[in-house]
Structure formats: structure tokens, C-alpha cells
Design a protein around this motif. Structure first.
Motif, PDB file in Angstrom:
ATOM      1  N   LEU A 190     -29.152 -11.056  31.811  1.00  0.00           N
ATOM      2  CA  LEU A 190     -28.451 -12.228  31.283  1.00  0.00           C
ATOM      3  C   LEU A 190     -27.375 -12.735  32.237  1.00  0.00           C
ATOM      4  O   LEU A 190     -27.136 -13.943  32.332  1.00  0.00           O
ATOM      5  CB  LEU A 190     -27.826 -11.889  29.927  1.00  0.00           C
ATOM      6  N   ALA A 191     -26.719 -11.816  32.956  1.00  0.00           N
ATOM      7  CA  ALA A 191     -25.641 -12.228  33.854  1.00  0.00           C
ATOM      8  C   ALA A 191     -26.154 -12.641  35.221  1.00  0.00           C
ATOM      9  O   ALA A 191     -25.424 -13.265  36.005  1.00  0.00           O
ATOM     10  CB  ALA A 191     -24.635 -11.079  34.009  1.00  0.00           C
ATOM     11  N   GLY A 192     -27.385 -12.267  35.544  1.00  0.00           N
ATOM     12  CA  GLY A 192     -27.920 -12.581  36.865  1.00  0.00           C
ATOM     13  C   GLY A 192     -27.237 -11.795  37.967  1.00  0.00           C
ATOM     14  O   GLY A 192     -27.138 -12.250  39.109  1.00  0.00           O
ATOM     15  N   THR A 193     -26.763 -10.587  37.627  1.00  0.00           N
ATOM     16  CA  THR A 193     -26.035  -9.760  38.596  1.00  0.00           C
ATOM     17  C   THR A 193     -26.866  -8.535  38.963  1.00  0.00           C
ATOM     18  O   THR A 193     -27.774  -8.140  38.217  1.00  0.00           O
ATOM     19  CB  THR A 193     -24.697  -9.284  38.006  1.00  0.00           C
ATOM     20  N   PRO A 194     -26.562  -7.897  40.101  1.00  0.00           N
ATOM     21  CA  PRO A 194     -27.272  -6.674  40.469  1.00  0.00           C
ATOM     22  C   PRO A 194     -27.066  -5.590  39.418  1.00  0.00           C
ATOM     23  O   PRO A 194     -26.030  -5.511  38.764  1.00  0.00           O
ATOM     24  CB  PRO A 194     -26.651  -6.284  41.807  1.00  0.00           C
ATOM     25  N   SER A 195     -28.039  -4.747  39.280  1.00  0.00           N
ATOM     26  CA  SER A 195     -27.974  -3.663  38.302  1.00  0.00           C
ATOM     27  C   SER A 195     -26.899  -2.659  38.686  1.00  0.00           C
ATOM     28  O   SER A 195     -26.747  -2.295  39.854  1.00  0.00           O
ATOM     29  CB  SER A 195     -29.334  -2.965  38.228  1.00  0.00           C
ATOM     30  N   LEU A 196     -26.159  -2.199  37.685  1.00  0.00           N
ATOM     31  CA  LEU A 196     -25.134  -1.183  37.915  1.00  0.00           C
ATOM     32  C   LEU A 196     -25.738   0.214  38.009  1.00  0.00           C
ATOM     33  O   LEU A 196     -25.082   1.141  38.466  1.00  0.00           O
ATOM     34  CB  LEU A 196     -24.104  -1.201  36.786  1.00  0.00           C
ATOM     35  N   THR A 197     -26.980   0.370  37.549  1.00  0.00           N
ATOM     36  CA  THR A 197     -27.597   1.685  37.499  1.00  0.00           C
ATOM     37  C   THR A 197     -29.036   1.639  37.993  1.00  0.00           C
ATOM     38  O   THR A 197     -29.647   0.571  38.108  1.00  0.00           O
ATOM     39  CB  THR A 197     -27.591   2.245  36.060  1.00  0.00           C
ATOM     40  N   THR A 198     -29.567   2.812  38.268  1.00  0.00           N
ATOM     41  CA  THR A 198     -31.001   2.988  38.534  1.00  0.00           C
ATOM     42  C   THR A 198     -31.661   3.470  37.247  1.00  0.00           C
ATOM     43  O   THR A 198     -31.148   4.378  36.581  1.00  0.00           O
ATOM     44  CB  THR A 198     -31.222   4.018  39.655  1.00  0.00           C
ATOM     45  N   LEU A 199     -32.785   2.845  36.873  1.00  0.00           N
ATOM     46  CA  LEU A 199     -33.531   3.243  35.682  1.00  0.00           C
ATOM     47  C   LEU A 199     -34.771   4.014  36.120  1.00  0.00           C
ATOM     48  O   LEU A 199     -35.576   3.522  36.914  1.00  0.00           O
ATOM     49  CB  LEU A 199     -33.938   2.019  34.862  1.00  0.00           C
ATOM     50  N   LYS A 200     -34.934   5.213  35.568  1.00  0.00           N
ATOM     51  CA  LYS A 200     -36.038   6.075  35.970  1.00  0.00           C
ATOM     52  C   LYS A 200     -36.628   6.749  34.733  1.00  0.00           C
ATOM     53  O   LYS A 200     -35.895   7.194  33.848  1.00  0.00           O
ATOM     54  CB  LYS A 200     -35.528   7.136  36.950  1.00  0.00           C
ATOM     55  N   ARG A 208     -26.526   7.631  31.332  1.00  0.00           N
ATOM     56  CA  ARG A 208     -26.993   7.362  29.975  1.00  0.00           C
ATOM     57  C   ARG A 208     -28.495   7.646  29.876  1.00  0.00           C
ATOM     58  O   ARG A 208     -29.224   7.512  30.842  1.00  0.00           O
ATOM     59  CB  ARG A 208     -26.711   5.921  29.559  1.00  0.00           C
ATOM     60  N   ARG A 209     -28.899   8.028  28.657  1.00  0.00           N
ATOM     61  CA  ARG A 209     -30.317   8.222  28.367  1.00  0.00           C
ATOM     62  C   ARG A 209     -30.743   7.256  27.263  1.00  0.00           C
ATOM     63  O   ARG A 209     -30.030   7.066  26.283  1.00  0.00           O
ATOM     64  CB  ARG A 209     -30.591   9.670  27.922  1.00  0.00           C
ATOM     65  N   TYR A 210     -31.914   6.657  27.444  1.00  0.00           N
ATOM     66  CA  TYR A 210     -32.469   5.744  26.447  1.00  0.00           C
ATOM     67  C   TYR A 210     -33.769   6.347  25.933  1.00  0.00           C
ATOM     68  O   TYR A 210     -34.683   6.624  26.711  1.00  0.00           O
ATOM     69  CB  TYR A 210     -32.763   4.372  27.057  1.00  0.00           C
ATOM     70  N   VAL A 255     -38.008  -2.567  26.416  1.00  0.00           N
ATOM     71  CA  VAL A 255     -37.966  -1.956  25.090  1.00  0.00           C
ATOM     72  C   VAL A 255     -38.852  -0.717  25.155  1.00  0.00           C
ATOM     73  O   VAL A 255     -40.018  -0.784  25.576  1.00  0.00           O
ATOM     74  CB  VAL A 255     -38.477  -2.917  24.007  1.00  0.00           C
ATOM     75  N   ILE A 256     -38.306   0.417  24.765  1.00  0.00           N
ATOM     76  CA  ILE A 256     -39.002   1.703  24.886  1.00  0.00           C
ATOM     77  C   ILE A 256     -39.717   2.012  23.575  1.00  0.00           C
ATOM     78  O   ILE A 256     -39.085   2.212  22.534  1.00  0.00           O
ATOM     79  CB  ILE A 256     -38.004   2.823  25.229  1.00  0.00           C
ATOM     80  N   LEU A 257     -41.052   2.031  23.627  1.00  0.00           N
ATOM     81  CA  LEU A 257     -41.850   2.367  22.457  1.00  0.00           C
ATOM     82  C   LEU A 257     -42.063   3.870  22.339  1.00  0.00           C
ATOM     83  O   LEU A 257     -42.162   4.409  21.236  1.00  0.00           O
ATOM     84  CB  LEU A 257     -43.209   1.662  22.530  1.00  0.00           C
ATOM     85  N   ASP A 258     -42.150   4.537  23.477  1.00  0.00           N
ATOM     86  CA  ASP A 258     -42.352   5.976  23.476  1.00  0.00           C
ATOM     87  C   ASP A 258     -41.838   6.536  24.804  1.00  0.00           C
ATOM     88  O   ASP A 258     -42.032   5.923  25.853  1.00  0.00           O
ATOM     89  CB  ASP A 258     -43.844   6.313  23.299  1.00  0.00           C
ATOM     90  N   GLY A 259     -41.186   7.696  24.761  1.00  0.00           N
ATOM     91  CA  GLY A 259     -40.701   8.311  25.987  1.00  0.00           C
ATOM     92  C   GLY A 259     -39.186   8.230  26.143  1.00  0.00           C
ATOM     93  O   GLY A 259     -38.456   7.972  25.176  1.00  0.00           O
TER      94      GLY A 259
END
Length: 466
Positions: A85-95, A71-73, A51-55
Motif C-alpha cells: 500500500l505504501a509503495g515502499t521497500p519491504s522491511l523484512t524477508t518473507l520465507k 514474526r511468524r504468520y 493470504v496463508i491458507l495452510d502452512g
């Protein structure tokens, strides 16, 4: 520790009771990350919901060796629910795009909130469904653009070769034309007997009909040119190393011109042979130029036919023409070590179809086959009629597809290629075009040395009635 007031201001937690907020405060991980920090890599299984509080956090995928943002969050946003929840590998890199303040929830905490808060669960699932739909649409578009880019690169290579050859040929033709003008002028002043002129003209007519520039790495041809050049030099011909290749290209050997060498004076023989050699070479160059121009024209025609330019989206199509146009466009992928064998039933009626989309199906399947064979092997393409359907089959001689994953081949995002080398949408796109757009079926059967994609397309009503 994150203040309760900060948690209350997050829409996700808006309806949580004070007691539940206190529980959440005690069970989350407070994180502050600098710009550029990687929270999770594509392909990793990471137990965390952010959960992004700032940034700001950017999600990206590795496509053809480049990280492509999808996508940008931004605060107060969230990300990471699906793989957690699915227990699967991530489809994306989060940076982290900027210095950011986050909280991380573990899987048990996330599941507890989903169970106890109706508002929390609705926001999560609504946003997740929307993001997956948008991600899939974006990646489908990029898959199509990537495929188009590969075709464009291949076409550029295919067109560059004949274009470069055409430029070289015309440059050389201009040089030969100048030499021909000089030799013709000298010939007109040499008082050559009429009988010799007739023989030279006959040799020219015969040689020009068959003259063609040949590759320079032919040892037998080079040896023949060397022998003839030595003989011409001994008979007073100037620059014999330039004249001999043209004569050999036209099939002229020493015996053909020996009589001229004996009957003419050295200067007459010299200008006769120079004119003859220049005439033959010019004809050979013009033939090569025509061949290069024809190849370019054929490639452009194939491209227009492949894309169904200037035509309605749906029309009557001959599937064989579409397959051949596809093979022509993909020639750069096949020409080295892939042998294509065609087993067509040309009696198949024309189909009412989206021609350019079907060509995309053929492209994806052929491209996968070449990858599976690692660019070397046999590809058999067959067509036939089965009742009310036209059947198209592509069989490659690759290592085969393991039985346990065959049922997943047409799932979106499923790929057997390493991360960054495929989006897993090529066959999904093919499935949607065949099944959803044309009401057909697409299946796969595989064993080592023989993987076959079976496509069935419904025939038009008038063809069925026959």
C-alpha cells in the motif's frame, strides 16, 4: 484454483458477498511453495499481498550479518500489506517455514477489497498497526542489545590487552625474582669492597626510579643494548644479552659501571652486574604490572559510571562525566585514527536526568560519527549554556549528510547504511531519549567535512533562577 468454500473460511473474507467472492476467486493467484522458499527479500519492492491458507511464513530482518526472525504468520494469516500500500521497500524477508498454500492478491485487488468491505479493511489496518508497533518495539530492543554487544566486545578487547600483559609480566617477574635470589646469594659470598657496594646501591636506586619496560621494536634501544652487551661480555659478565636490557631500561650506560669493571675482580663484577640488572628489571616489571592493573580498574570504574550501576534511574548528573565515561567505554573505536577534541564549559550546572540513557545518546552519536568518518578523522565535542538550556554538540569531519535526507535522520527504520548493517533505530532512540524523556531538542546540520548534532537539554529550575 482455490475453492469458494476455502475462501469463505478465511476471516478476512467472511462478510464478502457470493458475487464478490467469485470476483476474488477469479482475480487471485493460487500459490503452493515448498519449505525454504523466499517470497520476498528485505529491501525489495514486491507487488503482492499474501493470504496463508495452510502452512507457516517467517518474517526476518538482516541484522549484523544474520537473519533474525521478527514474526511468524500461520494459517489463516496474511502479510505484505504495508509495503504494497505504501509503495515502499519491504522491511523484512518473507520465507516459507513449511510447505505452504497461499493466495496472492495484486495491489488493485487489495485496494478494491479495502474500499468495498468494512470488515476487511478494519482487520487489515488493526493488524498492520499492531504488527508495526510490535516490530518497532522488537527492533528497538535488538538495537539496544546489539549496541550493548558491541560495547561488550570492545570492552573485552580493552580489558584483554592489559590482562594479558599483566599475566606475562607476572610470569617474567617470577623468573627475575629467582635470578635476583641467586645473584644476591653470590653477591654475599664475593667479598666486594664496601665502596663498590655503595656505588652499586646508588646506581640501583637511581635506575629503579626510572626503569620501565619498553617496546621491543625500538631500534635505538636495541642498538644500545647490543653495544652494552658486547662490553659486558668482554668483562666476564654471564649471559650479557639478558642483563643489558635491564640496565638500559634504568638508564645505565657503560660509563656508569666502567669504574666497577676496573676495580673489581671479574667474578665480583659479574655477580654485581647480574644483581643490578635483575633488581632494575624487577622494578620495571612491577611498574608495568601496576600500570596494567590500574588500566583494568579504570575501565571497570568507567563501565560502572557509564551504566550508573547501584544508582536510581534519575539523578543529578554532570554531562561531561557522562561523555568522558562514554569515550572511555568506546576507546576501542577511537584509539586508532580518531582525534577527539574537547571544548567543555565546565561551569554548566548538573542536570536532573536519566544518566544511563543520556550515555546511550552519546554512544549512538559517537558511533555514527566514527562510521561516517570510516574510522579516521576529527571529532569535536563542545558544551555551553544557552539561556535555560545546556547545549552539547558533536562535530565530525566526515563527508556530510545530503540535504535531502537530513530531515529523515530521526525517523524509525530510516538508515543510510546497507541492508544488514543498521536497523535505522540508533538516532530514533537518541531522539526519544532527548525529546520525550528529557524535554530537550536534537537537531543536525551538515556540510562536507563538518556534520554537527546539536542537543539541548533543559537546566534545573534552581540553575535557571541564578
Amino acid at each position: 484454483m482455490v475453492a469458494l468454500q476455502d475462501l469463505r473460511e478465511i476471516p478476512l473474507f467472511a462478510d464478502l458477498s457470493e458475487l464478490r467472492l467469485q470476483w476474488l476467486q477469479a482475480n487471485l493467484e493460487d500459490m503452493r511453495v515448498e519449505a525454504g522458499a523466499v517470497l520476498r527479500n528485505e529491501g525489495e519492492t514486491f507487488r503482492g499481498f499474501f493470504v496463508i491458507l495452510d502452512g507457516e511464513i517467517v518474517a526476518s530482518r538482516l541484522i549484523d550479518g544474520q537473519q533474525m526472525p521478527v514474526r511468524r504468520y500461520v494459517a489463516p494469516g496474511f502479510c505484505g500489506a504495508v509495503p504494497l500500500l505504501a509503495g515502499t521497500p519491504s522491511l523484512t524477508t518473507l520465507k516459507a517455514e513449511s510447505d505452504s498454500h497461499l493466495v496472492r492478491l495484486s495491489e488493485p485487488v487489495l485496494r478494491e477489497l479495502l474500499a468495498c468491505s468494512d470488515s476487511f479493511s478494519k482487520i487489515i489496518f488493526r493488524a498492520t498497526a499492531e504488527r508495526l508497533t510490535n516490530l518497532e518495539a522488537l527492533l528497538r530492543t535488538r538495537e539496544k542489545m546489539a549496541a550493548l554487544g558491541k560495547l561488550a566486545a570492545g570492552l573485552a578487547h580493552e580489558l584483554n590487552n592489559p590482562a594479558a600483559a599483566l599475566a606475562r609480566t607476572t610470569d617474567r617477574a617470577n623468573e627475575v625474582r629467582e635470578a635476583l635470589d641467586e645473584s644476591l646469594h653470590a653477591l654475599s659470598l664475593s667479598s666486594i669492597p664496601h665502596e663498590a657496594i655503595e656505588l652499586i646501591h646508588a646506581l640501583s636506586a637511581r635506575a629503579c626510579a626510572k626503569a620501565r619496560q619498553a617496546p621491543g621494536d625500538d631500534p635505538a634501544r636495541a642498538a644500545a643494548e647490543s653495544r652494552l652487551g658486547d662490553w659486558l661480555a668482554a668483562h666476564g659478565v654471564e649471559k650479557p644479552w639478558l642483563v643489558a636490557p635491564g640496565l638500559i631500561a634504568g638508564g645505565i650506560v657503560r660509563d656508569d659501571i666502567a669504574a666497577l669493571g676496573e676495580s673489581l675482580a671479574p667474578h665480583q663484577f659479574n655477580v654485581s652486574i647480574r644483581w643490578l640488572g635483575a633488581t632494575i628489571e624487577l622494578h620495571a616489571l612491577l611498574k608495568d604490572a601496576t600500570g596494567s592493573a590500574t588500566h583494568i580498574s579504570d575501565m571497570v570504574k568507567a563501565l560502572k559510571a557509564y551504566a550508573y550501576m547501584d544508582q536510581a534511574p534519575q539523578q543529578e548528573v554532570d554531562i561531561h562525566d557522562g561523555i568522558e565515561d562514554t569515550l572511555a567505554i568506546m576507546r576501542h573505536r577511537l584509539i586508532q585514527s580518531v582525534a577527539v577534541r574537547r571544548e567543555y564549559d565546565r561551569s554548566l550546572p548538573r542536570l536532573q536526568a536519566y544518566g544511563s540513557e543520556l550515555n546511550q545518546v552519546w554512544t549512538n552519536i559517537v558511533d555514527n560519527a566514527v562510521d561516517a568518518m570510516e574510522g579516521r578523522g576529527d571529532l569535536v565535542i563542545s558544551t555551553r549554556r544557552e539561556g535555560d538550556y545546556a547545549v552539547v554538540e558533536f562535530t565530525d569531519s566526515g563527508p556530510g549528510i545530503p540535504p535531502e535526507i537530513q530531515s529523515r535522520l530521526f525517523e524509525p527504520f530510516f538508515t543510510t547504511k546497507p541492508v544488514g548493517q543498521g536497523t535505522g533505530l540508533g538516532l530514533d532512540i537518541a531522539y526519544r531519549i532527548v525529546v520525550n524523556r528529557h524535554g530537550g531538542t536534537i537537531l543536525v546540520s551538515s556540510q562536507p567535512g563538518a556534520t554537527t548534532f546539536h542537543i539541548r537539554l533543559p537546566l534545573p529550575a534552581q540553575a535557571i533562577a541564578r
